[in-house]
Design a protein around this motif. Structure first.
Motif, short mmCIF file in Angstrom:
data_model
loop_
_atom_site.label_atom_id
_atom_site.label_comp_id
_atom_site.label_asym_id
_atom_site.label_seq_id
_atom_site.Cartn_x
_atom_site.Cartn_y
_atom_site.Cartn_z
N ASP A 116 -14.55 7.84 -5.08
CA ASP A 116 -13.28 8.54 -5.27
C ASP A 116 -12.19 8.02 -4.35
O ASP A 116 -11.05 7.85 -4.77
CB ASP A 116 -13.48 10.04 -5.00
N GLU A 117 -12.55 7.80 -3.10
CA GLU A 117 -11.53 7.34 -2.14
C GLU A 117 -10.94 6.01 -2.59
O GLU A 117 -9.73 5.80 -2.56
CB GLU A 117 -12.12 7.20 -0.74
N ARG A 142 -2.45 12.70 -6.65
CA ARG A 142 -3.36 13.30 -5.69
C ARG A 142 -2.62 14.21 -4.71
O ARG A 142 -3.03 15.34 -4.47
CB ARG A 142 -4.06 12.19 -4.91
N ARG A 167 -11.06 4.65 -5.61
CA ARG A 167 -10.35 4.81 -6.88
C ARG A 167 -8.96 5.41 -6.65
O ARG A 167 -7.96 4.92 -7.17
CB ARG A 167 -11.15 5.72 -7.82
N LEU A 168 -8.93 6.48 -5.86
CA LEU A 168 -7.65 7.15 -5.64
C LEU A 168 -6.67 6.25 -4.91
O LEU A 168 -5.47 6.27 -5.18
CB LEU A 168 -7.87 8.46 -4.86
N ALA A 169 -7.18 5.44 -4.00
CA ALA A 169 -6.29 4.53 -3.27
C ALA A 169 -5.65 3.53 -4.23
O ALA A 169 -4.44 3.30 -4.20
CB ALA A 169 -7.07 3.80 -2.18
N TYR A 202 -12.81 16.93 -5.48
CA TYR A 202 -11.87 15.95 -6.05
C TYR A 202 -10.95 15.28 -5.05
O TYR A 202 -10.15 14.43 -5.41
CB TYR A 202 -11.02 16.62 -7.15
N PHE A 203 -11.02 15.66 -3.79
CA PHE A 203 -10.03 15.13 -2.86
C PHE A 203 -10.65 14.47 -1.63
O PHE A 203 -9.98 14.23 -0.64
CB PHE A 203 -9.05 16.24 -2.44
N SER A 225 0.90 3.57 -8.73
CA SER A 225 1.91 4.47 -9.27
C SER A 225 3.26 4.31 -8.59
O SER A 225 4.26 4.83 -9.06
CB SER A 225 1.43 5.91 -9.15
N GLU A 251 -10.75 13.96 -13.71
CA GLU A 251 -10.67 13.68 -12.27
C GLU A 251 -9.19 13.51 -11.89
O GLU A 251 -8.34 13.35 -12.76
CB GLU A 251 -11.51 12.48 -11.86
N VAL A 252 -8.95 13.56 -10.60
CA VAL A 252 -7.57 13.53 -10.14
C VAL A 252 -7.02 12.10 -10.22
O VAL A 252 -7.59 11.20 -9.61
CB VAL A 252 -7.50 14.01 -8.67
N PRO A 253 -5.93 11.87 -10.95
CA PRO A 253 -5.35 10.53 -10.93
C PRO A 253 -4.75 10.27 -9.54
O PRO A 253 -4.12 11.15 -8.96
CB PRO A 253 -4.24 10.60 -11.98
N GLY A 254 -4.97 9.07 -9.04
CA GLY A 254 -4.47 8.74 -7.70
C GLY A 254 -2.99 9.01 -7.55
O GLY A 254 -2.52 9.43 -6.50
N GLU A 255 -2.27 8.81 -8.63
CA GLU A 255 -0.82 8.98 -8.60
C GLU A 255 -0.43 10.41 -8.21
O GLU A 255 0.60 10.63 -7.59
CB GLU A 255 -0.27 8.63 -9.98
N GLU A 297 -5.39 3.77 -7.54
CA GLU A 297 -4.52 4.44 -8.53
C GLU A 297 -3.21 4.90 -7.89
O GLU A 297 -2.14 4.78 -8.49
CB GLU A 297 -5.23 5.66 -9.12
N GLY A 298 -3.33 5.43 -6.69
CA GLY A 298 -2.12 5.90 -6.02
C GLY A 298 -1.16 4.76 -5.78
O GLY A 298 0.05 4.89 -5.97
#
Lengths: 472, 555
Positions: free
Chosen positions: B479-480, A106, B482-484, A164-165, B490, A100-104, B486-487
């Motif tokens: 996903d939203e 994205r 998680r990505l928030a 994935y987005f 970083s 899966e896409v790492p948030g870093e 993780e982003g």
């Protein structure tokens, strides 16, 4: 209704509620886009003998049938996973690939996928009038095969965006249909995809050179640390190979026909008077499309490219053939322009990744040119086709600020303005090409005067096969 | 700092719980309406080895006891109306923060130390402004740096007139840093010392004493040694007479929180914090009361520290403090709630109905201060609002305090947020405005609009009303979020801290925001500069035979 029956796939679409929901919205918009912006005049009454990918194995890949273009079954395929695949380059070298896409990453990944995805529908739009000037049904079929597969490549990128987005991905997928080649308000992202392709020589050049840039990009993405992206692009490469075959053999057949015409006329006649395409015109188109496609690889020195490499998002073509995959210390010698002069300089290789990919690309193009020259040789001509110098006619990168001739010799602005049509297609050249293409050839087995028939038909069919038929 | 990984910040996890019977540095005594906090710092009882707390100088451990004492006076001793802050040492009030402790500390430790001491001093001013608890600084000896800053946090300052004791802020001339606890700001903003006089005062290490100290408003009175105690006692009683606190108890006892602290989680009765160290994040879950809270002041008094609003926010407060100091790598905190929103709203109603009662008042101000700690924490906060959550009223303040909020919009599942009158201004931020006012700074009418909405907000309505940032559907949700997270993890923690502090405090400035924003920004810059902490910097060479050498270039 979204079903696996209508949308061949190997991504368990029937179980994937998220993808179904996204496609329910997107798929009708795509079909509408195809009708509006796809091949014009061949949507409703023509059936085309095309190949449809229905699975990723060899048999599923070679499925041919007659279909009306809007009813083509665009599918979603990922190459089979490589068990225990690890990241092949960059800072995360050796770690397991990402599912899966790492948030870093994205945003970087989204930009890569959107930029790649945008070129796919763009080329369909650029080529949408070509059917009316086709040199044969065989070539028309090839054109539409390329078009539907570019459409499928759009589906592949949209699959990634949808899967994935999240919401951003769905918005981007819609924008991929909202932008249009040449549209003033919402043009395609890359400038080269905003000019119409209106002659078949340009179409063959595009599939030879620009689709080969697509191959470069897909090769580098097929190394990606994001495994779904790597698998998607690996499968796309099999289709892309066909597009280059269309371009490579198309140009080859034109060269061959030109040789025949010249030979028949006793080597003295002006080929244009015989309705053919002269070698200088072919060379000018090589110069144009090669240089445009070099631009598509991006700046010679690029922090984005370095960052994509460091993060494992986009590698080099055939990364496995390199011995060192982290590329921290390595430098790379390239030409840079300083104070209007060209000089050689070593830069960190990570920053030169676009140029490294361009090296691969130039080599790959050269092999096609070499094949064409064998034909010139066979017919006893001393003339040869060739790739222009990398510095010639560049709009992006170091050399955008200078002018050179095809040998790479610097020219003043004045001289360039005065002489550029010695090396690039002129309005008169275009006029001539359109004049010999204004009558399409719709008769089975017949070919326009400027192009030789292919060595063999599609899928072991005879050359006079009815590749495109109209409804009874 | 010479030793960035010094002992100070590599100690075992720090606890912020204290009890008067085990104070090491303070003696708390009571005499009717007057309590006396006597400072008597034990030299060898610093939090870390490597420095001695000489001359009543302090480190974080000393301040944690001070904060505990003030909170206990507020809750456990309603009969106390004035607190005299003084020293039990002869001719020394307090020499300020310990220089050797500062020298040996990491940057983050210094920042957290200053943040906590500032919050403690602002807590004293909060008690004075809102709880009728007055503070009288009785400076019985030299009073330097942080010592004077402690005095500045009091309502009035009486300085002993022994021809020797002075008040001073020697940080600039002596150490090439700033007073780190609001000293400069309070001198001009609170005590209204003329700025040119303050400029002079801020550059002389020996400070100002006697009559001049009064004339310049640095202190309220100077009293000869022989009459000092008597004058302090008299003034303490006068101040006490102005209080609206009850004349007698009982108060409520603040019992230990009994948190279970492990490597993976903090577990309290109403709060838990679970760590995801790989993602440098933690999830803080706050649980609504299980049953309706006590309805009357008598019942609340009887419930004491088990009254849910008090218990819950004491736990949040403790968790935030532990996270700040002990979990530096945890950059993102996901805020969640659980339980029955109706019970939270019920508790809100009780707080509002009895806001005039001294104990309920203390609870409300405690909640306010805890939420301010969230605002002031250098962590990213994302509120995650899912079915079964209880983001209502007071607990919705957590979502409003968050840098972003994500609310699941799933047509098949009920998911709401709910406002109450607790969101209408009774829990202001440091800048003096409510979190709703801060949120709708560009659309002020929206504050009244959302407050008038008596019903719960479904996700789509909450999004429309601007109460949440994003409302992904059930397909995107995982996903939203998680990505928030993780982003966020970083990005540079320094840049995020600066960005968040810039964005959180829109609108007006207060002394409080100046202290945290302006002063700590400068201080944190100066703390990094070679002139202070380089090999020849003043903080480095203090107390050695070396003289500081400066780079004299100005910015």
């Amino acid at each position: 209704m979204i079903s696996s029956d209508k949308i061949p796939n190997n991504v368990d679409l029937h179980l994937n509620k998220r993808l179904q929901r996204a496609l329910e919205h997107w798929q009708p918009a795509y079909i509408q886009w195809w009708r509006d912006m796809g091949p014009q005049g061949f949507q409703h009454f023509h059936e085309i003998y095309v190949r449809t990918a229905i699975s990723v194995d060899a048999a599923g890949w070679a499925h041919f049938e007659y279909v009306k273009l809007p009813e083509y079954r665009w599918g979603i395929f990922l190459a089979d996973p490589v068990v225990n695949r690890t990241i092949g380059f960059g800072d995360f070298f050796g770690q397991p690939v990402w599912q899966e896409v790492p948030g870093e990453f994205r945003n970087q990944l989204r930009r890569l996928i959107v930029t790649q995805g945008d070129t796919e529908p763009a080329s369909v739009e650029q080529q949408r009038w070509l059917g009316h000037r086709c040199p044969s049904l065989y070539d028309m079929r090839n054109l539409f095969q390329v078009n539907v597969e570019e459409g499928r490549h759009l589906w592949a990128m949209v699959y990634l965006l949808h899967s994935y987005f999240g919401r951003d991905g769905r918005d981007e997928a819609e924008d991929l249909l909202a932008r249009q080649s040449g549209n003033q308000d919402k043009p395609r992202i890359l400038e080269a995809f905003n000019e119409p392709i209106d002659t078949w020589l340009d179409f063959f050049m595009f599939t030879m050179f620009t689709d080969r840039d697509g191959k470069s990009q897909l090769l580098s993405l097929s190394e990606s640390s994001l495994d779904p992206l790597a698998r998607t692009t690996r499968f796309m490469l099999t289709e892309e190979a066909h597009h280059m075959f269309v371009g490579d053999t198309g140009i080859h057949r034109i060269v061959e026909r030109t040789c025949q015409l010249m030979k028949e006329s006793g080597f003295s006649e002006d080929v244009r008077r015989l309705g053919g395409i002269d070698l200088p015109t072919i060379q000018k188109h090589i110069n144009l499309w090669f240089s445009l496609s070099l631009d598509l690889h991006g700046n010679e020195i690029s922090t984005n490219a370095a960052s994509y490499f460091a993060n494992g998002l986009k590698g080099r073509a055939e990364e496995g053939k390199w011995t060192e995959h982290r590329v921290i210390e390595t430098t790379y010698d390239l030409d840079i322009v300083e104070n209007g002069a060209v000089k050689r300089e070593a830069v960190p290789m990570r920053n030169a990744m676009n140029e490294v990919l361009r090296d691969w690309y130039v080599d790959d193009c050269q092999s096609g040119v070499t094949r064409w020259n064998k034909t010139l040789e066979k017919y006893g001509f001393s003339d040869r086709l060739r790739l222009p110098d990398r510095k010639f006619n560049r709009g992006i990168g170091q050399f955008a600020s200078i002018h050179t001739d095809p040998d790479g010799h610097m020219l003043s602005d004045d001289e360039w303005a005065r002489r550029k049509y010695e090396w690039l297609p002129s309005p008169a050249d275009k006029k001539y090409l359109l004049s010999i293409m204004n009558q399409p050839i719709y008769e089975t087995g017949k070919f326009a005067n400027y192009i030789a028939p292919p060595a063999r038909g599609v899928n072991r069919t005879p050359i006079n096969f009815e590749y495109v038929r109209t409804e009874m | 700092m010479a030793t960035p990984d010094s002992a100070v910040s590599t100690q075992a996890p720090l606890s912020f719980e204290r009890h008067p019977c085990s104070y090491q540095h303070w003696k708390l005594t009571f005499d009717g309406p007057v309590a006396t906090l006597g400072m008597d710092v034990q030299e060898d009882a610093g939090l870390a080895p490597g420095y001695k707390l000489k001359l009543n100088s302090y480190d974080l451990g000393v301040d944690i006891e001070l904060a505990d004492a003030i909170t206990r006076i507020r809750f456990e001793h309603p009969e106390v109306h004035t607190v005299v802050v003084t020293s039990l040492r002869e001719r020394i009030f307090c020499a300020g923060a310990n220089i050797f402790m500062l020298r040996g500390s990491t940057h983050s430790w210094k920042v957290n130390f200053c943040k906590f001491t500032n919050e403690t001093r602002l807590g004293m001013e909060d008690a004075s402004a809102h709880s009728g608890l007055k503070f009288l600084a009785a400076l019985n000896g030299i009073c330097a740096g942080g010592g004077y800053e402690l005095a500045l946090a009091c309502d009035e300052i009486i300085l002993i007139d022994d021809a020797n004791s002075a008040v001073s802020l020697p940080e600039t001339p002596l150490l090439a840093v700033l007073p780190g606890t609001g000293g400069l700001t309070r001198v001009v903003d609170k005590r209204k010392v003329r700025r040119d006089l303050a400029d002079f005062f801020g550059t002389i290490a020996e400070g100002i004493k006697g009559k001049r100290a009064v004339e310049w408003r640095l202190v309220d009175a100077v009293v000869p040694t022989s009459r000092f105690k008597e004058a302090v006692a008299k003034r303490a009683l006068e101040l006490a007479a102005t209080s609206d606190r009850p004349s007698s108890g009982p108060g409520v006892t603040l019992n230990p929180l009994s948190a279970v602290i492990t490597e993976d989680a903090y577990t309290y009765s109403s709060v838990s914090v679970a760590f995801d160290r790989a993602k440098r994040s933690a999830t803080m879950t706050v649980r609504a009361p299980q049953t309706p809270v006590e309805q009357t002041p008598e019942a609340i008094l009887a419930a004491g520290d088990q009254f849910w609003p008090l218990r819950c926010f004491r736990e949040i407060d403790d968790a935030i403090l532990r996270l700040r100091v002990n979990e530096r790598e945890i950059g993102t905190i996901v805020l969640k709630t659980e339980g029955d929103s109706a019970l939270v709203l019920g508790a809100d109603q009780v707080l509002l109905d009895h806001a005039g009662h001294w104990l309920v008042r203390e609870v409300i101000h405690f909640i306010k201060r805890t939420l301010k700690r969230v605002d002031l924490s250098a962590r990213s906060f994302f509120a995650v609002i899912e079915p079964g959550s209880a983001f209502a009223g007071t607990l919705f303040e957590l979502a409003l305090a968050a840098d972003r909020s994500y609310m699941l919009d799933d047509p098949d599942q009920h998911n709401t947020v709910h406002l109450s009158a607790m969101n209408a201004g009774i829990l202001p931020m440091s800048n003096g405005i409510s979190r709703l006012q801060a949120r709708f700074y560009g659309t002020p009418d929206q504050v009244a609009t959302v407050l008038a909405h008596a019903e719960p907000f479904e996700a789509a309505d909450a999004l429309d009303a601007g109460l949440v940032t994003f409302a992904p559907d059930e397909i995107d949700w995982d996903d939203e979020v998680r990505l928030a997270v993780e982003g966020r993890a970083s990005m540079s923690p320094d840049a995020l801290t600066g960005m968040e502090a810039n964005l959180r405090f829109v609108g007006p400035e207060t002394m409080e925001t100046k202290i945290f924003g302006r002063l700590t920004a400068w201080q944190n810059w100066i703390f990094q500069r070679p002139n202070a902490v380089g090999p020849k910097g003043a903080l480095t060479s203090y107390g050695t035979s070396d003289r500081a050498e400066f780079d004299y270039g100005r910015t």
